[in-house]
Design an enzyme around this catalytic site. Structure first.
Site, mmCIF file in Angstrom:
data_model
loop_
_atom_site.group_PDB
_atom_site.id
_atom_site.type_symbol
_atom_site.label_atom_id
_atom_site.label_comp_id
_atom_site.label_asym_id
_atom_site.label_seq_id
_atom_site.Cartn_x
_atom_site.Cartn_y
_atom_site.Cartn_z
ATOM 1 N N HIS A 113 3.741 -5.749 6.576
ATOM 2 C CA HIS A 113 3.513 -4.371 7.276
ATOM 3 C C HIS A 113 4.234 -4.585 8.291
ATOM 4 O O HIS A 113 4.054 -5.010 9.410
ATOM 5 C CB HIS A 113 1.837 -4.193 7.504
ATOM 6 N N ALA A 114 5.244 -3.332 8.401
ATOM 7 C CA ALA A 114 6.135 -3.444 9.198
ATOM 8 C C ALA A 114 5.705 -3.378 10.855
ATOM 9 O O ALA A 114 6.405 -3.919 11.754
ATOM 10 C CB ALA A 114 7.089 -2.108 8.903
ATOM 11 N N ARG A 115 4.620 -2.298 11.163
ATOM 12 C CA ARG A 115 4.196 -2.341 12.582
ATOM 13 C C ARG A 115 3.550 -3.488 13.048
ATOM 14 O O ARG A 115 3.446 -3.376 14.342
ATOM 15 C CB ARG A 115 3.427 -1.001 12.468
ATOM 16 N N GLU A 116 3.057 -4.316 12.311
ATOM 17 C CA GLU A 116 2.162 -5.214 12.795
ATOM 18 C C GLU A 116 3.220 -6.468 13.538
ATOM 19 O O GLU A 116 2.975 -7.476 12.972
ATOM 20 C CB GLU A 116 1.358 -5.667 11.688
ATOM 21 N N ARG A 135 4.585 1.577 8.443
ATOM 22 C CA ARG A 135 3.733 0.611 7.800
ATOM 23 C C ARG A 135 4.607 -0.117 6.684
ATOM 24 O O ARG A 135 4.517 -1.153 6.170
ATOM 25 C CB ARG A 135 2.410 0.906 7.421
ATOM 26 N N ASN A 151 1.571 -4.022 0.527
ATOM 27 C CA ASN A 151 0.304 -4.895 0.198
ATOM 28 C C ASN A 151 -0.638 -3.954 -0.489
ATOM 29 O O ASN A 151 -1.753 -4.278 -0.778
ATOM 30 C CB ASN A 151 -0.228 -5.068 1.648
ATOM 31 N N SER A 186 -1.926 -7.702 11.184
ATOM 32 C CA SER A 186 -2.543 -7.311 12.328
ATOM 33 C C SER A 186 -3.113 -5.962 12.263
ATOM 34 O O SER A 186 -2.650 -5.201 11.356
ATOM 35 C CB SER A 186 -1.891 -7.339 13.753
ATOM 36 N N TYR A 231 -12.555 -3.381 3.882
ATOM 37 C CA TYR A 231 -12.939 -2.238 2.825
ATOM 38 C C TYR A 231 -11.975 -2.618 1.492
ATOM 39 O O TYR A 231 -11.409 -3.802 1.478
ATOM 40 C CB TYR A 231 -11.962 -1.024 3.643
ATOM 41 N N GLU A 275 -5.924 -11.255 10.002
ATOM 42 C CA GLU A 275 -5.743 -10.038 10.972
ATOM 43 C C GLU A 275 -5.807 -10.663 12.262
ATOM 44 O O GLU A 275 -6.693 -11.021 12.695
ATOM 45 C CB GLU A 275 -6.791 -9.024 10.575
HETATM 46 O O1 0X9 Z 1 -5.166 -3.052 4.284
HETATM 47 C C1 0X9 Z 1 -4.484 -4.191 4.197
HETATM 48 O O2 0X9 Z 1 -3.628 -4.483 3.406
HETATM 49 C C2 0X9 Z 1 -4.774 -5.136 5.165
HETATM 50 N N1 0X9 Z 1 -5.187 -4.806 6.277
HETATM 51 S S1 0X9 Z 1 -4.120 -4.053 7.545
HETATM 52 O O3 0X9 Z 1 -4.756 -3.425 8.481
HETATM 53 N N2 0X9 Z 1 -3.053 -5.166 7.929
HETATM 54 O O4 0X9 Z 1 -3.246 -3.244 6.438
HETATM 55 C C3 0X9 Z 1 -5.980 -6.088 4.506
HETATM 56 C C4 0X9 Z 1 -5.682 -6.516 3.318
HETATM 57 C C5 0X9 Z 1 -7.004 -7.484 2.584
HETATM 58 N N3 0X9 Z 1 -6.802 -7.909 1.405
HETATM 59 C C6 0X9 Z 1 -7.218 -7.055 0.326
HETATM 60 N N4 0X9 Z 1 -7.646 -5.905 0.344
HETATM 61 N N5 0X9 Z 1 -6.797 -7.700 -0.771
HETATM 62 ZN ZN ZN Z 2 -1.141 -5.493 7.395
#
Ligand code: 0X9
Ligand code: ZN
Length: 421
Positions: free
Chosen positions: A183-186, A234, A250, A305, A356, A379
């Site tokens: 994720h680019a912004r992290e 992102r 992701n 993050s 989530y 995270e």
């Molecule tokens: O949403 C995401 O991809 C991750 N959080 S973020 O705030 N960095 O974007 C969490 C991913 C957790 N893993 C899965 N849901 N499989």
């Molecule tokens: Zn992320």
């Protein structure tokens, strides 16, 4: 006008203090807090790309309302009788102000140029160029201990680099895979992954028997874009349909693809046209398969993050994945060690039920397809205050606490691991 890293007559000069272009895309965006039964409404607004959810840890939501969608968001909240409060009037001015204050107070002591970048910077975020200079330099300096290779190209043709740190003592044929920066912004994620490299090289304990693979920058195009155009970007930089760019890498892994992810190219969690439609996820998964084929891949970790969570699968369902008791046990060891130095609390929890539901992520694919014992998403800092725009003076403490956790974890996931159960 692009005033960030710039090149004049072949000399690269960095003007981070003038790097306001990354905030321009955030002009007019606001931060709102919404109260009440906000879960479904905020998810719906997020799925359409109208808002970005910054805090969903409690009953309230803190959201970034995109300037061009503020009317739709306002109407939706009114229709659903959800009270809201504006916390930040203009995100671009707010971030510029914070950055200005920080710059007046601190002076970076880091040095890194294309002439020499022997250490990863610990008091400033590295530009994409600086990261590449550093990786090239260690590839030469430590050629007996590691190799830096490109595992493939991004959608805009940039290399995705993998650092393979070889065992320095007797190899046990076991390996660990670490990914950051998908994720680019992290920004803190690649910064922490880079800080780990010299520490792993120095470590003389049992960690030295493992093959460690680190991809510190999984989404180079997106990262560059956060420096030049939009600090909150992102996704990758795929051109989708002319109106909205980018695929959330992701959400693009080919396991339970599309179950919990957006179909809308304008959304931040847009899943892409198909599982592994993106060259970045193809390259990452191919490289991981290759590692799993030639060694006993014990653990996959992906650094993100923010929020301070230590997450284990599944993320596509609230049900537990195989090996959950072991994953929790090792996660608790990591979190206890990471807490010792600065008291930072990382919550060890299942992704789907504790955070989530979201499918198509690295961790679930690694658990389901590679069948690794341990698969984690970390995270990093902070809990909520500065979020993605974490001040660079946090790179050092955050990396230190993560390393404290890693030292314990890397010893607890290999042969002899049963002693911790
Ligand atoms: O949403 C995401 O991809 C991750 N959080 S973020 O705030 N960095 O974007 C969490 C991913 C957790 N893993 C899965 N849901 N499989
Ligand atoms: Zn992320």
């Amino acid at each position: 006008m692009q005033l960030c890293p710039t090149s004049i007559l072949g000399f690269v000069i960095i003007f981070p203090h003038l790097c306001w272009s990354q905030y321009e895309a955030l002009s007019g965006d606001q931060i709102w807090e919404i109260q009440g039964e906000v879960g479904l409404v905020s998810t719906m607004l997020y799925g359409k790309g109208f808002v970005d959810i910054l805090d969903e840890s409690g009953p309230r939501r803190v959201i970034r309302v995109r300037d061009r969608h503020s009317t739709e968001v306002l109407l939706t909240l009114l229709q659903n009788k959800l009270p809201y409060k504006v916390l930040v009037e203009d995100l671009a001015s707010y971030l510029k102000e914070k950055e200005g204050q920080r710059k007046r107070k601190t002076k970076s002591s880091s040095t890194c140029s294309n002439v020499s970048c022997p250490q990863p910077l610990s008091d400033a975020y590295m530009t994409l160029d600086q990261i590449e200079w550093y990786l090239k330099e260690i590839n030469i300096t430590y050629s007996s201990r590691l190799s830096v290779t490109s595992i493939g190209k991004s959608i805009e043709g940039r290399d995705i680099w993998q650092v393979h740190i070889r065992p320095q003592s007797c190899s046990v044929g076991s390996s660990v895979w670490i990914e950051a920066g998908i994720h680019a912004r992290e920004w803190i994620a690649p910064a922490v992954a880079l800080q780990m490299i010299p520490l792993l090289l120095e470590d003389c304990s049992r960690i030295g028997t493992l093959d460690i693979y680190i991809v510190p920058m999984a989404n180079p195009d997106g990262y560059l874009y956060t420096w030049t155009n939009d600090r909150y970007w992102r996704k990758n930089r795929r051109k989708n349909n002319g109106t909205c760019d980018g695929v959330d890498l992701n959400r693009n892994w080919d396991y339970k693809f599309g179950l919990f992810a957006s179909d809308d190219p304008c959304a931040d969690d847009y899943k892409g046209s198909a599982g592994f439609s993106e060259p970045e996820t193809q390259a990452l998964s191919d490289a991981m398969l290759a590692v799993a084929k030639t060694s006993n891949l014990l653990m996959v970790m992906t650094f993100h993050s923010f929020g301070q969570y230590f997450l284990y699968p599944w993320g596509w369902t609230a049900e537990p994945a195989p090996d959950t008791p072991k994953m929790i046990n090792r996660g608790e060891l990591w979190a206890a060690a990471a807490k010792k130095r600065y008291g930072t609390v990382y919550k060890v929890t299942n992704s789907g039920s504790g955070l989530y539901l979201a499918s198509g992520a690295t961790d679930d694919w690694a658990k389901a397809v590679l069948k690794v014992n341990y698969s984690y998403t970390v995270e990093l800092r902070d809990e909520v205050t500065r979020g993605f725009v974490l001040p660079p003076d946090q790179i050092k403490p955050c990396s230190e606490e993560v390393w404290d956790g890693m030292e314990i974890l890397l010893k607890a996931v290999g042969p002899g691991e049963h002693i911790f159960l």
